[in-house]
Design a protein around this motif. Structure first.
Motif, PDB file in Angstrom:
ATOM      1  N   SER A  14     -17.848  10.470   2.815  1.00 12.06           N
ATOM      2  CA  SER A  14     -17.531   9.244   3.559  1.00 12.06           C
ATOM      3  C   SER A  14     -16.043   9.133   3.895  1.00 12.06           C
ATOM      4  O   SER A  14     -15.661   8.354   4.766  1.00 12.06           O
ATOM      5  N   THR A  15     -15.207   9.886   3.218  1.00 15.82           N
ATOM      6  CA  THR A  15     -13.761   9.861   3.488  1.00 15.82           C
ATOM      7  C   THR A  15     -13.325  10.928   4.478  1.00 15.82           C
ATOM      8  O   THR A  15     -12.162  10.947   4.879  1.00 15.82           O
ATOM      9  N   SER A  17       0.413  10.821   8.124  1.00 19.75           N
ATOM     10  CA  SER A  17       1.311  10.582   6.994  1.00 19.75           C
ATOM     11  C   SER A  17       1.411   9.105   6.653  1.00 19.75           C
ATOM     12  O   SER A  17       1.655   8.739   5.497  1.00 19.75           O
ATOM     13  N   THR A  18       1.243   8.225   7.640  1.00 18.43           N
ATOM     14  CA  THR A  18       1.302   6.778   7.408  1.00 18.43           C
ATOM     15  C   THR A  18      -0.009   6.102   7.776  1.00 18.43           C
ATOM     16  O   THR A  18      -0.044   4.888   7.970  1.00 18.43           O
ATOM     17  N   GLY A  19      -1.092   6.885   7.933  1.00 17.79           N
ATOM     18  CA  GLY A  19      -2.367   6.313   8.336  1.00 17.79           C
ATOM     19  C   GLY A  19      -3.089   5.622   7.194  1.00 17.79           C
ATOM     20  O   GLY A  19      -2.781   5.809   6.011  1.00 17.79           O
ATOM     21  N   ILE A  20      -4.044   4.800   7.556  1.00 20.76           N
ATOM     22  CA  ILE A  20      -4.874   4.071   6.600  1.00 20.76           C
ATOM     23  C   ILE A  20      -6.244   4.742   6.565  1.00 20.76           C
ATOM     24  O   ILE A  20      -6.894   4.898   7.604  1.00 20.76           O
ATOM     25  N   ARG A  21      -6.657   5.134   5.408  1.00 18.51           N
ATOM     26  CA  ARG A  21      -7.932   5.827   5.252  1.00 18.51           C
ATOM     27  C   ARG A  21      -9.059   4.804   5.147  1.00 18.51           C
ATOM     28  O   ARG A  21      -9.006   3.863   4.355  1.00 18.51           O
ATOM     29  N   ASN A  77     -14.100   0.214   6.256  1.00 14.81           N
ATOM     30  CA  ASN A  77     -13.487  -0.369   5.070  1.00 14.81           C
ATOM     31  C   ASN A  77     -12.350   0.536   4.581  1.00 14.81           C
ATOM     32  O   ASN A  77     -12.509   1.740   4.441  1.00 14.81           O
ATOM     33  N   ALA A  78     -11.188  -0.069   4.324  1.00 13.76           N
ATOM     34  CA  ALA A  78     -10.021   0.692   3.872  1.00 13.76           C
ATOM     35  C   ALA A  78     -10.139   0.978   2.385  1.00 13.76           C
ATOM     36  O   ALA A  78     -10.601   0.141   1.593  1.00 13.76           O
ATOM     37  N   PHE A 114      -8.596   1.848  -1.388  1.00 12.50           N
ATOM     38  CA  PHE A 114      -7.443   1.368  -2.144  1.00 12.50           C
ATOM     39  C   PHE A 114      -6.379   2.461  -2.283  1.00 12.50           C
ATOM     40  O   PHE A 114      -5.233   2.173  -2.559  1.00 12.50           O
ATOM     41  N   PHE A 115      -6.732   3.719  -2.078  1.00 18.94           N
ATOM     42  CA  PHE A 115      -5.775   4.811  -2.133  1.00 18.94           C
ATOM     43  C   PHE A 115      -5.486   5.314  -0.720  1.00 18.94           C
ATOM     44  O   PHE A 115      -5.279   6.495  -0.489  1.00 18.94           O
ATOM     45  N   SER A 116      -5.436   4.363   0.266  1.00 20.89           N
ATOM     46  CA  SER A 116      -5.323   4.755   1.667  1.00 20.89           C
ATOM     47  C   SER A 116      -3.967   5.378   1.976  1.00 20.89           C
ATOM     48  O   SER A 116      -3.846   6.159   2.907  1.00 20.89           O
ATOM     49  N   ARG A 117      -2.945   5.062   1.215  1.00 22.26           N
ATOM     50  CA  ARG A 117      -1.603   5.626   1.491  1.00 22.26           C
ATOM     51  C   ARG A 117      -1.194   6.484   0.312  1.00 22.26           C
ATOM     52  O   ARG A 117      -1.283   6.053  -0.844  1.00 22.26           O
ATOM     53  N   ARG A 118      -0.709   7.663   0.628  1.00 24.31           N
ATOM     54  CA  ARG A 118      -0.258   8.585  -0.426  1.00 24.31           C
ATOM     55  C   ARG A 118       1.186   8.963  -0.171  1.00 24.31           C
ATOM     56  O   ARG A 118       1.617   9.032   0.949  1.00 24.31           O
TER      57      ARG A 118
END
Length: 373
Positions: free
Chosen positions: A344-345, A356-360, A366-367, A369-373
């Motif tokens: 699903s990811t 690099s700055t996208g939201i997963r 649905n975003a 909670f670990f969308s930004r790394r």
């Protein structure tokens, strides 16, 4: 009666002479004003010098000084000095300094003789003249335009053409460089895959085809995974990290652009020639920028490819990369289970997006909670 009439007549005459209705002699002016005297004496004058002389005599009479005495006042009317505004100096106006004259000193009287003006020191005259600034090239600018002749333009064109050919040859050497891609088969969990020796200029579908053959070799010892050898290339997907890489991309594209995904650079390999790069690729560059095989060296290139590689797999780039980072997935399984984590990811690679700055997000938007790394 006669005396009374004479008195009345005298009073009337004094009143008329005083210009006042009051018949008292105390209010009659005893001194003649200089203006009245000047009016009476300048009737019919023609020359200005006579007028000035009569005016000086009238002022002397009003002040009580005798006419022609040393205390006579002869005022001199001075014209107001007009301030001259200097215009901006022009670089091509060579005669401007000669036409410009320094403004006169305010403390100097206009009645001075011309000889006194000529006696002014030269240093003062030079100090009053403003310095002239000439236009010049700005030395702080790094690039200075220069006129290009036909021979200079020809040399510049030849240099650009040589650089272009050198870049194309270097590009072909990089594309012919070998590197390793360890991978795993994924169908709900990781299955042992292997490692493929690829070239940086190969396409993704060629890697999937070689991965099928590795799966066929593995399936000989394990009959339960024999289905990987039966899957066609069109039904296989390459998942690098959490991005699905399309079949038509070259690996060199990601190396040259240093494409960044959610977990960093997708393929962190060098886009320059390395020790594994061949010295001669047997490719000639045409004037149009296309790379075509050279017939003279094509046979030698085929003979060299038939020989075993000189660089072992352990010394190639990507040999130590974790195999779980690259997944070979059956597309039919993905369509059935893309709503389940971690499928699903996964999302298809988009070259116009900055990961690099996208939201997963999942398939439902649905975003995570670990969308930004």
């Amino acid at each position: 009666m006669t005396s009374n009439n004479s008195n009345n007549n005298n009073n009337a005459v004094s009143a008329a002479s005083s210009g006042n209705s009051t018949p008292n002699a105390r209010f009659v002016s005893q001194n003649t004003a200089a203006e009245d005297l000047l009016k009476s004496q300048t009737v019919g004058l023609v020359h200005l010098d006579d007028f000035r002389k009569r005016r000086a005599e009238a002022i002397d009479v009003e002040l009580g000084a005798p006419s022609g005495s040393g205390g006579s006042i002869n005022p001199v009317f001075k014209k107001k000095k007009r301030k001259t505004v200097k215009k901006g100096a022009l670089s091509f106006d060579h005669g401007q300094d000669e036409s410009e004259v320094a403004p006169p000193d305010s403390s100097r009287d206009q009645s001075e003789s011309p000889g006194a003006t000529a006696a002014t020191p030269t240093s003062e005259a030079e100090s009053d003249v403003p310095t002239k600034k000439r236009l010049a090239a700005n030395t702080n600018v790094g690039f200075q335009a220069k006129s290009m002749s036909k021979s200079a333009l020809l040399r510049e064109t030849q240099a650009k053409e040589q650089l272009r050919k050198a870049f194309l040859l270097m590009q072909e050497r990089v594309k012919a460089t070998d590197f390793m891609i360890p991978f795993v088969f994924y169908a709900g969990k990781d299955y042992p895959g292997g490692a493929c020796r690829m070239k940086k200029g190969d396409l993704v579908w060629l890697f999937l085809d070689r991965a099928r053959k590795v799966g066929a070799e593995v399936s000989n010892s394990d009959r339960s995974r024999k289905e990987w050898a039966r899957v066609s290339v069109d039904d296989l997907m390459l998942v690098r990290g959490d991005l699905i890489i399309p079949h038509h991309y070259e690996f060199y594209h990601f190396m040259l652009n240093k494409t960044i995904g959610y977990d960093g650079v997708l393929f962190p390999y060098s886009a320059e020639p390395t020790a594994a790069s061949p010295a001669d690729t047997g490719v000639a560059s045409t004037p149009g920028g296309l790379s075509v095989p050279d017939p003279s060296t094509q046979a030698a290139a085929k003979a060299a490819s038939a020989q075993p590689p000189t660089v072992p797999d352990a010394e190639l780039e990507g040999f130590d990369t974790p195999a779980s980072l690259t997944k070979v997935v059956d597309r039919r399984w993905y369509e059935k289970n893309k709503h389940i984590y971690p499928a699903s990811t996964w999302e298809e690679f988009d070259p116009t997006r900055d990961y690099s700055t996208g939201i997963r997000k999942d398939t439902q938007g649905n975003a995570f909670f670990f969308s930004r790394r």
